[in-house]
Design a protein around this motif. Structure first.
Motif, PDB file in Angstrom:
ATOM      1  N   THR A  99       0.833  -1.214   0.000  1.00 43.05           N
ATOM      2  CA  THR A  99       0.000   0.000   0.000  1.00 43.05           C
ATOM      3  C   THR A  99       0.860   1.253   0.000  1.00 43.05           C
ATOM      4  O   THR A  99       0.523   2.245  -0.639  1.00 43.05           O
ATOM      5  CB  THR A  99      -0.954   0.037   1.213  1.00 43.05           C
ATOM      6  OG1 THR A  99      -0.212   0.188   2.430  1.00 43.05           O
ATOM      7  CG2 THR A  99      -1.810  -1.218   1.272  1.00 43.05           C
ATOM      8  N   ARG A 100       2.007   1.206   0.723  1.00 45.19           N
ATOM      9  CA  ARG A 100       2.845   2.408   0.804  1.00 45.19           C
ATOM     10  C   ARG A 100       3.504   2.744  -0.527  1.00 45.19           C
ATOM     11  O   ARG A 100       3.891   3.898  -0.752  1.00 45.19           O
ATOM     12  CB  ARG A 100       3.886   2.242   1.912  1.00 45.19           C
ATOM     13  CG  ARG A 100       3.266   2.327   3.312  1.00 45.19           C
ATOM     14  CD  ARG A 100       4.326   2.474   4.395  1.00 45.19           C
ATOM     15  NE  ARG A 100       5.146   1.277   4.516  1.00 45.19           N
ATOM     16  CZ  ARG A 100       4.860   0.240   5.294  1.00 45.19           C
ATOM     17  NH1 ARG A 100       3.740   0.237   6.014  1.00 45.19           N
ATOM     18  NH2 ARG A 100       5.671  -0.796   5.359  1.00 45.19           N
ATOM     19  N   ALA A 101       3.601   1.775  -1.436  1.00 48.07           N
ATOM     20  CA  ALA A 101       4.117   2.071  -2.773  1.00 48.07           C
ATOM     21  C   ALA A 101       3.149   2.948  -3.558  1.00 48.07           C
ATOM     22  O   ALA A 101       3.549   3.683  -4.465  1.00 48.07           O
ATOM     23  CB  ALA A 101       4.373   0.770  -3.531  1.00 48.07           C
ATOM     24  N   LYS A 102       1.861   2.880  -3.190  1.00 50.24           N
ATOM     25  CA  LYS A 102       0.833   3.663  -3.869  1.00 50.24           C
ATOM     26  C   LYS A 102       0.360   4.848  -3.026  1.00 50.24           C
ATOM     27  O   LYS A 102      -0.166   5.833  -3.570  1.00 50.24           O
ATOM     28  CB  LYS A 102      -0.393   2.782  -4.162  1.00 50.24           C
ATOM     29  CG  LYS A 102      -0.115   1.528  -4.959  1.00 50.24           C
ATOM     30  CD  LYS A 102      -1.369   0.683  -5.047  1.00 50.24           C
ATOM     31  CE  LYS A 102      -1.121  -0.631  -5.774  1.00 50.24           C
ATOM     32  NZ  LYS A 102      -2.345  -1.467  -5.841  1.00 50.24           N
ATOM     33  N   TYR A 103       0.551   4.724  -1.717  1.00 51.55           N
ATOM     34  CA  TYR A 103      -0.059   5.664  -0.767  1.00 51.55           C
ATOM     35  C   TYR A 103       0.843   5.700   0.471  1.00 51.55           C
ATOM     36  O   TYR A 103       0.789   4.791   1.298  1.00 51.55           O
ATOM     37  CB  TYR A 103      -1.469   5.169  -0.432  1.00 51.55           C
ATOM     38  CG  TYR A 103      -2.244   6.011   0.544  1.00 51.55           C
ATOM     39  CD1 TYR A 103      -2.689   7.286   0.206  1.00 51.55           C
ATOM     40  CD2 TYR A 103      -2.554   5.517   1.810  1.00 51.55           C
ATOM     41  CE1 TYR A 103      -3.423   8.049   1.118  1.00 51.55           C
ATOM     42  CE2 TYR A 103      -3.283   6.265   2.714  1.00 51.55           C
ATOM     43  CZ  TYR A 103      -3.711   7.535   2.359  1.00 51.55           C
ATOM     44  OH  TYR A 103      -4.435   8.278   3.259  1.00 51.55           O
ATOM     45  N   PRO A 104       1.683   6.719   0.609  1.00 58.38           N
ATOM     46  CA  PRO A 104       2.790   6.674   1.568  1.00 58.38           C
ATOM     47  C   PRO A 104       2.410   7.060   3.000  1.00 58.38           C
ATOM     48  O   PRO A 104       3.076   7.884   3.630  1.00 58.38           O
ATOM     49  CB  PRO A 104       3.770   7.679   0.975  1.00 58.38           C
ATOM     50  CG  PRO A 104       2.889   8.725   0.364  1.00 58.38           C
ATOM     51  CD  PRO A 104       1.714   7.953  -0.202  1.00 58.38           C
ATOM     52  N   PHE A 105       1.337   6.463   3.491  1.00 61.83           N
ATOM     53  CA  PHE A 105       0.863   6.798   4.827  1.00 61.83           C
ATOM     54  C   PHE A 105       0.641   5.521   5.628  1.00 61.83           C
ATOM     55  O   PHE A 105       0.173   4.515   5.093  1.00 61.83           O
ATOM     56  CB  PHE A 105      -0.453   7.587   4.769  1.00 61.83           C
ATOM     57  CG  PHE A 105      -0.343   8.913   4.076  1.00 61.83           C
ATOM     58  CD1 PHE A 105       0.071  10.046   4.769  1.00 61.83           C
ATOM     59  CD2 PHE A 105      -0.642   9.022   2.728  1.00 61.83           C
ATOM     60  CE1 PHE A 105       0.176  11.267   4.125  1.00 61.83           C
ATOM     61  CE2 PHE A 105      -0.541  10.246   2.082  1.00 61.83           C
ATOM     62  CZ  PHE A 105      -0.128  11.377   2.779  1.00 61.83           C
ATOM     63  N   ALA A 106       0.946   5.599   6.922  1.00 65.16           N
ATOM     64  CA  ALA A 106       0.533   4.555   7.841  1.00 65.16           C
ATOM     65  C   ALA A 106      -0.937   4.762   8.178  1.00 65.16           C
ATOM     66  O   ALA A 106      -1.398   5.900   8.331  1.00 65.16           O
ATOM     67  CB  ALA A 106       1.384   4.602   9.107  1.00 65.16           C
ATOM     68  N   PHE A 107      -1.695   3.675   8.289  1.00 66.39           N
ATOM     69  CA  PHE A 107      -3.115   3.799   8.612  1.00 66.39           C
ATOM     70  C   PHE A 107      -3.640   2.482   9.146  1.00 66.39           C
ATOM     71  O   PHE A 107      -3.068   1.407   8.914  1.00 66.39           O
ATOM     72  CB  PHE A 107      -3.931   4.197   7.372  1.00 66.39           C
ATOM     73  CG  PHE A 107      -3.979   3.125   6.305  1.00 66.39           C
ATOM     74  CD1 PHE A 107      -4.934   2.119   6.338  1.00 66.39           C
ATOM     75  CD2 PHE A 107      -3.049   3.113   5.271  1.00 66.39           C
ATOM     76  CE1 PHE A 107      -4.977   1.122   5.373  1.00 66.39           C
ATOM     77  CE2 PHE A 107      -3.078   2.127   4.291  1.00 66.39           C
ATOM     78  CZ  PHE A 107      -4.037   1.127   4.348  1.00 66.39           C
ATOM     79  N   THR A 108      -4.746   2.567   9.858  1.00 62.87           N
ATOM     80  CA  THR A 108      -5.592   1.419  10.162  1.00 62.87           C
ATOM     81  C   THR A 108      -7.000   1.784   9.711  1.00 62.87           C
ATOM     82  O   THR A 108      -7.562   2.792  10.154  1.00 62.87           O
ATOM     83  CB  THR A 108      -5.599   1.080  11.659  1.00 62.87           C
ATOM     84  OG1 THR A 108      -4.279   0.750  12.074  1.00 62.87           O
ATOM     85  CG2 THR A 108      -6.512  -0.106  11.938  1.00 62.87           C
ATOM     86  N   LEU A 109      -7.541   0.982   8.811  1.00 63.55           N
ATOM     87  CA  LEU A 109      -8.902   1.179   8.300  1.00 63.55           C
ATOM     88  C   LEU A 109      -9.777   0.060   8.840  1.00 63.55           C
ATOM     89  O   LEU A 109      -9.450  -1.121   8.681  1.00 63.55           O
ATOM     90  CB  LEU A 109      -8.908   1.156   6.778  1.00 63.55           C
ATOM     91  CG  LEU A 109     -10.278   1.065   6.093  1.00 63.55           C
ATOM     92  CD1 LEU A 109     -11.139   2.292   6.394  1.00 63.55           C
ATOM     93  CD2 LEU A 109     -10.112   0.880   4.579  1.00 63.55           C
ATOM     94  N   GLN A 110     -10.884   0.439   9.483  1.00 61.09           N
ATOM     95  CA  GLN A 110     -11.833  -0.550   9.967  1.00 61.09           C
ATOM     96  C   GLN A 110     -13.213  -0.303   9.369  1.00 61.09           C
ATOM     97  O   GLN A 110     -13.669   0.846   9.292  1.00 61.09           O
ATOM     98  CB  GLN A 110     -11.924  -0.526  11.492  1.00 61.09           C
ATOM     99  CG  GLN A 110     -10.651  -1.025  12.167  1.00 61.09           C
ATOM    100  CD  GLN A 110     -10.814  -1.209  13.653  1.00 61.09           C
ATOM    101  OE1 GLN A 110     -11.333  -0.342  14.349  1.00 61.09           O
ATOM    102  NE2 GLN A 110     -10.386  -2.363  14.166  1.00 61.09           N
ATOM    103  N   LEU A 111     -13.844  -1.369   8.944  1.00 59.37           N
ATOM    104  CA  LEU A 111     -15.238  -1.371   8.496  1.00 59.37           C
ATOM    105  C   LEU A 111     -16.045  -2.110   9.542  1.00 59.37           C
ATOM    106  O   LEU A 111     -15.781  -3.281   9.818  1.00 59.37           O
ATOM    107  CB  LEU A 111     -15.379  -2.081   7.150  1.00 59.37           C
ATOM    108  CG  LEU A 111     -15.244  -1.250   5.883  1.00 59.37           C
ATOM    109  CD1 LEU A 111     -16.415  -0.340   5.684  1.00 59.37           C
ATOM    110  CD2 LEU A 111     -13.949  -0.496   5.851  1.00 59.37           C
ATOM    111  N   ILE A 112     -17.018  -1.435  10.129  1.00 60.13           N
ATOM    112  CA  ILE A 112     -17.833  -2.026  11.180  1.00 60.13           C
ATOM    113  C   ILE A 112     -19.264  -2.145  10.655  1.00 60.13           C
ATOM    114  O   ILE A 112     -19.885  -1.135  10.290  1.00 60.13           O
ATOM    115  CB  ILE A 112     -17.793  -1.175  12.457  1.00 60.13           C
ATOM    116  CG1 ILE A 112     -16.345  -0.975  12.911  1.00 60.13           C
ATOM    117  CG2 ILE A 112     -18.615  -1.825  13.567  1.00 60.13           C
ATOM    118  CD1 ILE A 112     -16.148   0.175  13.868  1.00 60.13           C
ATOM    119  N   TYR A 113     -19.760  -3.362  10.598  1.00 62.66           N
ATOM    120  CA  TYR A 113     -21.123  -3.633  10.152  1.00 62.66           C
ATOM    121  C   TYR A 113     -21.946  -4.080  11.347  1.00 62.66           C
ATOM    122  O   TYR A 113     -21.529  -5.001  12.075  1.00 62.66           O
ATOM    123  CB  TYR A 113     -21.138  -4.727   9.085  1.00 62.66           C
ATOM    124  CG  TYR A 113     -20.441  -4.359   7.798  1.00 62.66           C
ATOM    125  CD1 TYR A 113     -21.102  -3.641   6.802  1.00 62.66           C
ATOM    126  CD2 TYR A 113     -19.117  -4.730   7.570  1.00 62.66           C
ATOM    127  CE1 TYR A 113     -20.473  -3.309   5.612  1.00 62.66           C
ATOM    128  CE2 TYR A 113     -18.479  -4.404   6.380  1.00 62.66           C
ATOM    129  CZ  TYR A 113     -19.158  -3.692   5.410  1.00 62.66           C
ATOM    130  OH  TYR A 113     -18.527  -3.363   4.227  1.00 62.66           O
TER     131      TYR A 113
END
Length: 290
Positions: free
Chosen positions: A100-114
Motif C-alpha cells: 500500500t505504501r508504494a501507492k499511498y505513503p501513509f501509515a493507517f488502520t482502516l476498519q469497516l464495522i457492520y
C-alpha cells in the motif's frame, strides 16, 4: 465470508474488500443487493479508500513524489482481517503494508464495522492515523441495490426520493472528473424517475448538507431501500451504461474525484480529508430495507 443475522435481516460480507455481498429480508427472503453479474458490473458494494473516484492521469503528488493510484483506491481489492464478530456485528481491519505504501505513503488502520439494528444495517468507517504527521484521504461506499427489486416490476417503475425534500447542487462529470464550475441546482424536492438513460453521462453526484436520506421506491410495490447519512458531503447515484445492469448504486462519499483543473497535489485535492497525527476519523451510513 462472514454472516450476520437478527430477526429481520441476514447479511453476508466477504473478507476480500470487506465487501457486502448480500442483504436478505428474513421474512420475505427478498434479496436487496445486486449479485455482481460480471456481464454488467462484477461488484456488489466496494469500499472506496484512500480515494473516491478517479485522479487525473491516475496520479497524484505528495512531498515532491508522484504516486500511481487507480479509480477508488486499493481497499476494494485488499484482504481484510475479521478483528471482532458477534451474531449481529463484525469489524473488518486493513492496515498499511509495503504494497500500500508504494501507492499511498501513509501509515493507517482502516476498519469497516457492520452492525444490524432491526431492519437496518449500519456501516461505520473508522480510520486511525498512527503517525505524527497528517494523512490525506477520501473514503466512501458504493452499495448496489437490485432494481427492479420485486417481481412483476420493471426498472423504470422505480424512482429516487430525497429527504429532506429540497433542491440540491448536482455536480457534472467530464471524462471521469468533476466539473465543479458547471454545477447546477437539481430538482430533488420532487421524486426523480430512474432510467438507464439517466446514467448516460456517468454518475449523478449531489452535494449534501447535514442529515440526508435517499430511497429507491416504486408505487407498484411496498418494497424499497433507504440509505441515510448524517454528514457525508456528497452522494453518488450510478448504474452501468451502456452495458446495462439491473441495479442502482447509492454512494455516500467523504471525498470525490479530481476536478477537471486539479493540480495533482494531494494536499490541494478538492474534497480531501485531513487527519491529524494520532487522530481518528469515524463516519458512516445506514441501509434500511422495507
Amino acid at each position: 465470508m462472514v454472516t450476520l443475522t437478527n430477526d429481520f435481516l441476514t447479511v453476508t460480507i466477504a473478507t476480500h474488500g470487506a465487501e457486502l455481498t448480500s442483504i436478505k429480508d428474513n421474512h420475505t427472503h427478498l434479496e436487496y443487493l445486486w449479485q455482481a453479474d460480471p456481464a454488467s458490473w462484477g461488484r456488489h458494494a466496494p469500499v472506496l479508500f484512500p480515494i473516491v473516484g478517479s485522479l487525473k492521469d491516475d496520479t497524484y503528488r505528495y512531498q515532491g513524489q508522484s504516486y500511481h493510484l487507480t479509480q477508488h483506491g486499493f481497499a476494494r481489492d485488499s484482504e481484510f482481517t475479521v478483528s471482532a464478530q458477534s451474531a449481529d456485528s463484525a469489524t473488518f481491519t486493513l492496515t498499511d503494508s509495503p504494497a500500500t505504501r508504494a501507492k499511498y505513503p501513509f501509515a493507517f488502520t482502516l476498519q469497516l464495522i457492520y452492525a444490524l439494528d432491526n431492519n437496518s444495517l449500519r456501516v461505520t468507517y473508522r480510520v486511525d492515523n498512527p503517525a505524527q504527521s497528517p494523512m490525506y484521504f477520501g473514503i466512501g461506499g458504493h452499495p448496489a441495490f437490485r432494481v427492479p427489486l420485486a417481481p412483476d416490476t420493471a426498472y423504470d417503475d422505480y424512482y429516487l426520493e430525497f429527504d429532506p425534500r429540497k433542491s440540491r447542487v448536482i455536480i457534472p462529470l467530464r471524462d471521469g472528473r468533476i466539473d465543479y464550475d458547471q454545477r447546477t441546482l437539481a430538482g430533488t424536492d420532487v421524486n426523480q424517475q430512474i432510467s438507464h438513460a439517466g446514467f448516460a453521462q456517468d454518475a449523478q453526484i449531489y452535494e449534501l448538507n447535514g442529515r440526508s436520506s435517499l430511497s429507491i421506491k416504486s408505487d407498484r410495490t411496498p418494497h424499497g431501500v433507504t440509505v441515510t447519512t448524517a454528514d457525508a458531503p456528497f452522494i453518488g447515484v450510478w448504474s452501468q451504461y451502456p452495458n446495462l445492469g439491473d441495479f442502482v448504486c447509492l454512494e455516500p462519499w467523504w471525498g470525490i474525484a479530481d476536478t477537471v483543473d486539479a493540480t495533482g497535489e494531494l494536499t490541494e485535492k478538492f474534497g480531501i480529508n485531513t487527519l491529524a497525527g494520532g487522530a481518528t476519523f469515524e463516519h458512516g451510513f445506514g441501509i434500511t430495507i422495507f
